[in-house]
Enzyme design. Structure first.
Site, PDB file in Angstrom:
ATOM      1  N   GLY A  25       0.818  -1.210   0.000  1.00 56.83           N
ATOM      2  CA  GLY A  25       0.000   0.000   0.000  1.00 56.83           C
ATOM      3  C   GLY A  25       0.857   1.267   0.000  1.00 56.83           C
ATOM      4  N   LEU A  26       1.745   1.396   0.967  1.00 55.68           N
ATOM      5  CA  LEU A  26       2.586   2.598   1.036  1.00 55.68           C
ATOM      6  C   LEU A  26       3.685   2.552  -0.022  1.00 55.68           C
ATOM      7  CD1 LEU A  26       2.943   3.222   4.880  1.00 55.68           C
ATOM      8  CD2 LEU A  26       1.139   3.897   3.290  1.00 55.68           C
ATOM      9  N   ALA A  47       6.784 -10.234  -5.074  1.00 59.41           N
ATOM     10  CA  ALA A  47       6.208 -10.458  -6.407  1.00 59.41           C
ATOM     11  C   ALA A  47       5.417  -9.221  -6.778  1.00 59.41           C
ATOM     12  CB  ALA A  47       5.274 -11.676  -6.357  1.00 59.41           C
ATOM     13  N   LEU A  63      12.917 -11.256   1.798  1.00 59.62           N
ATOM     14  CA  LEU A  63      13.862 -10.638   2.734  1.00 59.62           C
ATOM     15  C   LEU A  63      14.615 -11.677   3.562  1.00 59.62           C
ATOM     16  CD1 LEU A  63      11.521  -7.710   3.753  1.00 59.62           C
ATOM     17  CD2 LEU A  63      13.784  -7.441   2.697  1.00 59.62           C
ATOM     18  N   SER A  86       2.892  -6.641   7.737  1.00 62.38           N
ATOM     19  CA  SER A  86       2.423  -5.329   8.194  1.00 62.38           C
ATOM     20  C   SER A  86       1.190  -5.410   9.087  1.00 62.38           C
ATOM     21  CB  SER A  86       2.119  -4.443   6.981  1.00 62.38           C
ATOM     22  OG  SER A  86       1.081  -5.028   6.220  1.00 62.38           O
ATOM     23  N   SER A 122       6.389   0.908  13.554  1.00 58.54           N
ATOM     24  CA  SER A 122       4.931   1.006  13.702  1.00 58.54           C
ATOM     25  C   SER A 122       4.559   1.553  15.064  1.00 58.54           C
ATOM     26  CB  SER A 122       4.318  -0.381  13.526  1.00 58.54           C
ATOM     27  OG  SER A 122       2.957  -0.354  13.913  1.00 58.54           O
ATOM     28  N   TYR A 147       3.584  -8.665  15.910  1.00 60.93           N
ATOM     29  CA  TYR A 147       3.966  -7.700  14.863  1.00 60.93           C
ATOM     30  C   TYR A 147       4.687  -6.498  15.484  1.00 60.93           C
ATOM     31  CZ  TYR A 147       3.083  -3.686  11.800  1.00 60.93           C
ATOM     32  OH  TYR A 147       3.207  -2.531  11.070  1.00 60.93           O
ATOM     33  N   ARG A 185     -10.145   6.160  15.915  1.00 61.01           N
ATOM     34  CA  ARG A 185      -8.734   6.006  16.298  1.00 61.01           C
ATOM     35  C   ARG A 185      -7.834   6.763  15.325  1.00 61.01           C
ATOM     36  NH1 ARG A 185      -4.817   2.342  14.588  1.00 61.01           N
ATOM     37  NH2 ARG A 185      -3.117   2.217  16.080  1.00 61.01           N
TER      38      ARG A 185
HETATM   39  N1  NAD Z   1       0.043   1.635   6.249  1.00 61.88           N
HETATM   40  C1  NAD Z   1       0.192   2.077   7.495  1.00 61.88           C
HETATM   41  O1  NAD Z   1      -0.555   2.930   7.943  1.00 61.88           O
HETATM   42  C2  NAD Z   1       1.300   1.519   8.358  1.00 61.88           C
HETATM   43  C3  NAD Z   1       1.225   1.711   9.746  1.00 61.88           C
HETATM   44  C4  NAD Z   1       2.270   1.253  10.544  1.00 61.88           C
HETATM   45  C5  NAD Z   1       3.369   0.639   9.961  1.00 61.88           C
HETATM   46  N2  NAD Z   1       3.400   0.446   8.617  1.00 61.88           N
HETATM   47  C6  NAD Z   1       4.563  -0.257   8.053  1.00 61.88           C
HETATM   48  O2  NAD Z   1       4.887   0.334   6.802  1.00 61.88           O
HETATM   49  C7  NAD Z   1       5.286  -0.680   5.879  1.00 61.88           C
HETATM   50  C8  NAD Z   1       4.388  -0.616   4.648  1.00 61.88           C
HETATM   51  O3  NAD Z   1       3.058  -0.769   5.070  1.00 61.88           O
HETATM   52  P1  NAD Z   1       1.902  -1.143   4.031  1.00 61.88           P
HETATM   53  O4  NAD Z   1       0.639  -0.708   4.633  1.00 61.88           O
HETATM   54  O5  NAD Z   1       2.268  -0.673   2.685  1.00 61.88           O
HETATM   55  O6  NAD Z   1       1.970  -2.731   4.114  1.00 61.88           O
HETATM   56  P2  NAD Z   1       1.742  -3.807   2.949  1.00 61.88           P
HETATM   57  O7  NAD Z   1       1.459  -5.096   3.632  1.00 61.88           O
HETATM   58  O8  NAD Z   1       0.745  -3.302   1.965  1.00 61.88           O
HETATM   59  O9  NAD Z   1       3.176  -3.866   2.233  1.00 61.88           O
HETATM   60  C9  NAD Z   1       4.237  -4.630   2.740  1.00 61.88           C
HETATM   61  C10 NAD Z   1       4.915  -5.309   1.558  1.00 61.88           C
HETATM   62  O10 NAD Z   1       5.982  -6.137   2.095  1.00 61.88           O
HETATM   63  C11 NAD Z   1       6.011  -7.324   1.313  1.00 61.88           C
HETATM   64  N3  NAD Z   1       6.567  -8.432   2.100  1.00 61.88           N
HETATM   65  C12 NAD Z   1       5.946  -9.109   3.103  1.00 61.88           C
HETATM   66  N4  NAD Z   1       6.743 -10.103   3.549  1.00 61.88           N
HETATM   67  C13 NAD Z   1       7.890 -10.045   2.811  1.00 61.88           C
HETATM   68  C14 NAD Z   1       9.079 -10.825   2.785  1.00 61.88           C
HETATM   69  N5  NAD Z   1       9.251 -11.858   3.609  1.00 61.88           N
HETATM   70  N6  NAD Z   1      10.041 -10.495   1.889  1.00 61.88           N
HETATM   71  C15 NAD Z   1       9.854  -9.452   1.026  1.00 61.88           C
HETATM   72  N7  NAD Z   1       8.748  -8.679   1.010  1.00 61.88           N
HETATM   73  C16 NAD Z   1       7.768  -8.979   1.894  1.00 61.88           C
HETATM   74  C17 NAD Z   1       4.569  -7.604   0.909  1.00 61.88           C
HETATM   75  O11 NAD Z   1       4.503  -8.391  -0.265  1.00 61.88           O
HETATM   76  C18 NAD Z   1       3.986  -6.211   0.764  1.00 61.88           C
HETATM   77  O12 NAD Z   1       3.933  -5.786  -0.589  1.00 61.88           O
HETATM   78  C19 NAD Z   1       5.199  -2.004   6.615  1.00 61.88           C
HETATM   79  O13 NAD Z   1       6.489  -2.332   7.108  1.00 61.88           O
HETATM   80  C20 NAD Z   1       4.274  -1.710   7.770  1.00 61.88           C
HETATM   81  O14 NAD Z   1       4.539  -2.536   8.889  1.00 61.88           O
HETATM   82  C21 NAD Z   1       2.377   0.859   7.803  1.00 61.88           C
END
Ligand code: NAD
Length: 276
Positions: A25-26, A47, A63, A86, A122, A147, A185
């Site tokens: 997403g981000l 992927a 990773l 995430s 996070s 997490y 929230r």
């Molecule tokens: N979106 C938010 O508001 C939010 C809030 C707190 C923290 N975060 C952190 O920001 C980051 C991005 O968040 P997001 O919402 O885009 O999450 P997301 O789940 O949409 O994206 C995470 C990406 O990491 C990849 N991934 C997962 N396991 C993996 C692995 N073993 N090896 C390689 N890639 C892997 C997934 O395929 C995914 O595309 C994450 O680390 C999340 O913990 C996001």
């Protein structure tokens, strides 16, 4: 703000930036924005990625695959590390993606001499503080699940790699970065995508970053977090959740205050999950 506009006022040009989690997403959002600050944007995920422009390089990498992660960081100036699990999930994917994966990344950075990281931590590192407390990064971590615990590990790991090897990291305890807040929230935790971009660029470009822990939040009227200790980063959020308050409160006029999700900062993450 159109995503074609560059939010940072000064010219910034990295040779090559690495964005992990670029299919998420981000990651998808930052992919559209970060290329304006670098000659080459290397994007990586498990992927679901194809290079769409000449400035992009794609590497599909798990990773937890140390050798692949070592190739991934070769030749990059800095890393925006979003990849990994995430949400609250069973232990094994968290172990692989967030614990082993983050270790592999920092070992690769050390070997390749890469010195700056923006690490997507996070708010769930401190999710068991109450919503009537204002927390700063110097206060003890209180993860609200596996997490959050894995992000606490990433923060401590990056601290070690700063103290021992001088790799600078901004650990950004992201709140809720979405197009708009989805619930009460998020009136406290929301950060717009424009502010996310501002924060990432500030952390990449501040002259002396050191090891900084900060919350990734907008200019919200209600807040549970104090970023005073990260003022040197120069991040000034410009978007507030306040514009959405009436809509959000109308959708949930009487929140149940016996529900731990409405008492603790971590929201639903603090509830006992299905993985116990
Ligand atoms: N979106 C938010 O508001 C939010 C809030 C707190 C923290 N975060 C952190 O920001 C980051 C991005 O968040 P997001 O919402 O885009 O999450 P997301 O789940 O949409 O994206 C995470 C990406 O990491 C990849 N991934 C997962 N396991 C993996 C692995 N073993 N090896 C390689 N890639 C892997 C997934 O395929 C995914 O595309 C994450 O680390 C999340 O913990 C996001």
């Amino acid at each position: 703000m159109s995503s074609d506009q560059k939010l940072h006022p000064t010219p910034i040009r990295f040779k090559r930036l690495l964005l992990t989690g670029a299919a998420g997403g981000l990651g998808s959002e930052l992919r559209k924005r970060l290329h304006r600050y670098c000659d080459v944007l290397r994007i990586s995920d498990l992927a679901g990625l194809e290079a769409e422009a000449g400035h992009e390089e794609v590497q599909l990498v798990r990773l937890e695959d140390a050798a692949a992660v070592h190739s991934l960081v070769e030749g990059v100036d800095a890393v925006i590390h979003l990849g990994g699990v995430s949400t609250e999930q069973p232990w094994d994917p968290i172990l692989q993606g967030n614990i082993v994966g983050t270790y592999n990344l920092y070992e690769a950075l050390r070997k390749h001499g890469v010195k700056r990281v923006v690490f997507a931590s996070s708010n769930h590192v401190t999710g068991f503080y109450r919503q009537d407390e204002v927390v700063s990064p110097s206060e003890p971590m209180r993860p609200d699940g596996l997490y959050g615990l894995s992000k606490a590990f990433g923060e401590s790991l990056s601290r070690l790699y700063f103290d021992r090897y001088g790799i600078e990291t901004a650990c950004v305890r992201i709140g809720s970065s979405f197009p708009e807040p989805r619930n009460r929230r998020m009136l406290a935790t929301w950060m717009s995508y424009d502010d996310l971009e501002r924060l990432v660029i500030a952390a990449l470009t501040t002259p002396v970053l050191g090891h900084t822990v900060m919350y990734g939040m907008g200019d919200n009227t209600t807040t549970w977090w104090d970023n005073t200790s990260a003022r040197h980063v120069g991040y000034r959020p410009q978007d507030s959740s306040e514009q959405f308050r009436a809509k959000v409160e109308a959708a949930d006029p009487r929140p149940d205050l016996s529900d731990p999700a409405n008492i603790y900062q971590g929201g639903p993450f603090v509830r006992t999950g299905p993985f116990d």
